[in-house]
Design an enzyme around this catalytic site. Sequence first.
Site, mmCIF file in Angstrom:
data_model
loop_
_atom_site.group_PDB
_atom_site.id
_atom_site.type_symbol
_atom_site.label_atom_id
_atom_site.label_comp_id
_atom_site.label_asym_id
_atom_site.label_seq_id
_atom_site.Cartn_x
_atom_site.Cartn_y
_atom_site.Cartn_z
ATOM 1 N N HIS A 82 0.853 -1.186 0.000
ATOM 2 C CA HIS A 82 0.000 0.000 0.000
ATOM 3 C C HIS A 82 0.887 1.233 0.000
ATOM 4 C CE1 HIS A 82 -4.243 1.183 0.527
ATOM 5 N NE2 HIS A 82 -3.737 2.320 1.001
ATOM 6 N N ASP A 161 -13.881 2.383 6.878
ATOM 7 C CA ASP A 161 -12.817 3.193 6.259
ATOM 8 C C ASP A 161 -13.295 3.790 4.948
ATOM 9 O OD1 ASP A 161 -10.095 4.210 5.720
ATOM 10 O OD2 ASP A 161 -10.210 2.779 4.081
ATOM 11 N N ARG A 168 -13.357 12.365 4.696
ATOM 12 C CA ARG A 168 -12.125 13.135 4.962
ATOM 13 C C ARG A 168 -11.719 13.952 3.753
ATOM 14 N NH1 ARG A 168 -8.101 8.656 5.899
ATOM 15 N NH2 ARG A 168 -6.594 10.314 5.605
ATOM 16 N N SER A 183 -6.575 4.236 8.643
ATOM 17 C CA SER A 183 -7.212 3.924 7.361
ATOM 18 C C SER A 183 -6.442 2.793 6.656
ATOM 19 C CB SER A 183 -7.213 5.194 6.497
ATOM 20 O OG SER A 183 -7.446 4.894 5.149
ATOM 21 N N LYS A 187 -7.589 -1.504 6.513
ATOM 22 C CA LYS A 187 -7.795 -2.216 5.235
ATOM 23 C C LYS A 187 -6.844 -3.403 5.130
ATOM 24 C CE LYS A 187 -7.363 1.419 2.391
ATOM 25 N NZ LYS A 187 -7.814 2.754 2.709
HETATM 26 N N1 URA Z 1 -4.213 5.708 1.693
HETATM 27 C C1 URA Z 1 -5.223 5.222 2.444
HETATM 28 O O1 URA Z 1 -5.674 4.107 2.233
HETATM 29 N N2 URA Z 1 -5.698 5.966 3.419
HETATM 30 C C2 URA Z 1 -5.241 7.188 3.685
HETATM 31 O O2 URA Z 1 -5.725 7.809 4.592
HETATM 32 C C3 URA Z 1 -4.189 7.707 2.901
HETATM 33 C C4 URA Z 1 -3.686 6.946 1.897
#
Ligand code: URA
Length: 433
Positions: A82, A161, A168, A183, A187
């Site tokens: 990620h 999320d 957000r 966040s 995930k």
């Molecule tokens: N990527 C994400 O999944 N969440 C965030 O808050 C920022 C980048």
Amino acid sequence: MSIIDIIENKKAGRELTKTEIEIFVNAYTNDDIPDYQAAALIMAICINGMTVNEISNLTIAMANSGEILDLSEIAPNTVDKHSTGGIGDKITLILMPIMASLGIPIAKMSGRSLGITGGTIDKLQSIPGYKTDLDVEEFKKNIKEIGISLIGQSMNLAPADKKIYALRDSIACTNSIPLIASSIMSKKIAAGSKNIILDVTCGKGAFMETKNDAKVLSKLMKYIGLNANKNVMCILTNMDEPVGYSVGNALEVVEAVKALKGDMTEDVKEIILTFGSNMLKMAGLGDNLEENEKRVIEAIKGGKAYEKFVQLVERQGGDVSYIENLEKFEKAPYIVPVMSSRAGYVSELSAEVIGRASVGLGAGRQKKEDEIDPRVGIIVCKKTGDKVENNEIIAYVHANSPEKAEDAILKVKNAYTIIDKKVKKPAIILDIL
Ligand code: URA
């Protein structure tokens, strides 16, 4: 305990209890509280911050707001990846097929664009027909049969999320360390991989502008991961200027496909080799990073990585003829060159300004319901350290109207700083934690 009491507590800077956090997350996920109350609490968190305990509790509550995938049987050595977000960041599109072609099962759930940063899902959706909303069974079937699936937040994974992330974006709360950490980690925990590699972007086009903030965020995510029994590695990458040369959804898919065939810029190559070699190590497929890098290069040279991407697109319903013939991607109606106004060396190419220009063109969202135009964006021809002649083309703007093109041209010109003195190319990999 009412939601108003919870908002009041955070507004006053008090630490929220695990129960308060769970009440909020469950109520918002189930639509029991309106957006404006959730927005008030998120803004209070953004302003007053959270303790490590609160962040851990928020992460777990968001992960538990939906299903937690169990991949231990079909993909025990999977490595999830990620990025904390960037401009022109098409690394997932290139890296994940390479890794799948080398035997690491890839089960990845990606996000949409957030603030000025792009999202892998928007990029994949610029391939006609590509389905990002698979259910759990299809997702698992693809991993089992072709070794890779790249999807959006469609399954019932961390639905809290998904809602908070979109909220957000619309209330200027994207760059909060507690909210980014929870966040991402919610995930990743819900998606079920034991190994997680995080690209923590750092610089003018990233949520973390300084190396110090990027390290704080990395340590937090590693701590949350450790508590959830995950192996987490964070690689800090430079996001002062865009990654590669394209910014915009279809434009980035085109660059990614070319990269999978071996045609990639030096910065993209360095990121791919660093992440690829470390992912092989995390998956238990080789401890020698240099040897691992050679295998990554071989997967590209031998065509295995490109073939894996084609297989992925086909399996997820995408029209493969676009990948085989990149000219098929529809072009924006106005493609306008941007010229330099002096000779010299590029000392800065602001990723932030390029990101804003690209959102203005319609490649990202200003409001959460905005439609993306996959055709638009920016191609940068010169990057930091490059020599430029007076009146030379430094970039191209791809726009869907003359007005938007004009506005973007001004921004792109402002993104560049050109000086007389020679400039060194910036470091790309800043740290590994
Ligand atoms: N990527 C994400 O999944 N969440 C965030 O808050 C920022 C980048």
